[in-house]
Scaffold this motif. Structure first.
Motif: not given
Length: 292
Positions: A72-77, A127-128
């Motif tokens: 979650e913290s590394g999600l760029s989308t 996301v997946p």
């Protein structure tokens, strides 16, 4: 029904499930691993379970929680909480349905990712893996199921040295003694005798150097009264069908080696079995049997 685990002789407790019923089950964690049932006015049962088993469940849940936080913290989308929750629930249902439809069979990681992408409004990088991690966390915390990721090595004949194919297998995280108290004895399940056959096959593979030719395997099993094409009274199935099921679930794996007359089938221990039974356990079992 409420349930919790506490260490014998200590005050620290870990809630395993939550409920509102006044009667419940209390699981006393100890190092003995033996089960103990005590009634309290007929409303409460105390079961002594192995502390290591309780710790293992807690450690697995923490690993999944940490994985979710990191992803979650590394999600760029950009994705809304509502859509992420919807994708998680949809994928959770898909995984449970696949497991039920395939009778405990393996679930391809690519298949899970395809489902996530199809259910999403757009294919978004990152996301997946996050959805899969959230599904693993939900299965562990809500159902006591470990969605284990395993890797199927590439076939030798392809000459491919890649990472192999990833897939998932759903396994119960419930300690044995707890399972016996709340669900039923392990011995009552129809697969226990078949697991005994699997143990013998794994031992034969071990003493044969890691692989065993199909004809040699059945020759040894025949000496134990297990005929390849004859329905066995204990297994209540044809042994060859049982072995094929072990292969399908990746407890065993088969490789075909070309020979002069025909392809020779070699059996080896599958990834699913190696996850549940360590090499050391197999070695100890074989050595103990040989000593006897």
């Amino acid at each position: 029904m409420s349930a919790r685990a506490r260490r014998s002789g200590g005050d620290d407790q870990v809630d395993l499930t939550q409920g509102t019923a006044q009667s419940g089950i209390e699981f006393v964690a100890s190092g003995s691993g033996s089960a103990e049932r005590r009634g309290s006015g007929g409303s409460q049962v105390v079961v002594k379970v192995d502390a290591a088993a309780v710790d293992s469940v807690a450690d697995t849940i923490k690993e999944y929680k940490d994985a979710v936080d990191a992803l979650e913290s590394g999600l760029s989308t950009q994705i809304t909480d509502h859509e992420l929750e919807a994708l998680t629930r949809s994928t959770l249902r898909h995984v449970l349905f696949c497991n039920s439809f395939k009778e405990g069979g393996i679930i391809s990681r690519n298949e899970v990712i395809q489902h996530i992408n199809a259910a999403s409004t757009a294919q978004r990088k990152g996301v997946p893996p996050l959805v899969i991690a959230k599904v693993q966390l939900a299965l562990a915390t809500l159902f006591g199921i470990n969605m284990v990721e395993l890797t199927k090595p590439p076939a030798r004949k392809t000459g491919n040295d890649g990472a192999g194919t990833k897939y998932y297998a759903l396994k119960s995280m419930i300690p044995k003694d707890l399972y016996q108290c709340t669900v039923g004895t392990f011995e009552s399940t129809p697969t226990v005798s078949q697991k005994g056959l699997l143990g013998v096959i794994i031992a034969l593979i071990k003493v044969s150097g890691g692989t065993i030719v199909e004809e040699e395997l059945w020759r040894h099993l025949q000496s134990l009264g297990v005929e390849k094409g004859t329905k066995h009274p204990i297994f209540e199935a044809i042994p060859s069908d049982v072995v094929d099921e072990f292969v399908r679930r990746r407890y065993l794996k088969v490789e075909k080696m070309p020979s002069m007359d025909k392809d020779t089938r070699l059996y080896a221990v599958g990834e699913n079995a190696l996850h549940e039974i360590s090499e050391d356990m197999v070695t100890q079992y074989v050595e103990s049997e040989l000593k006897e």
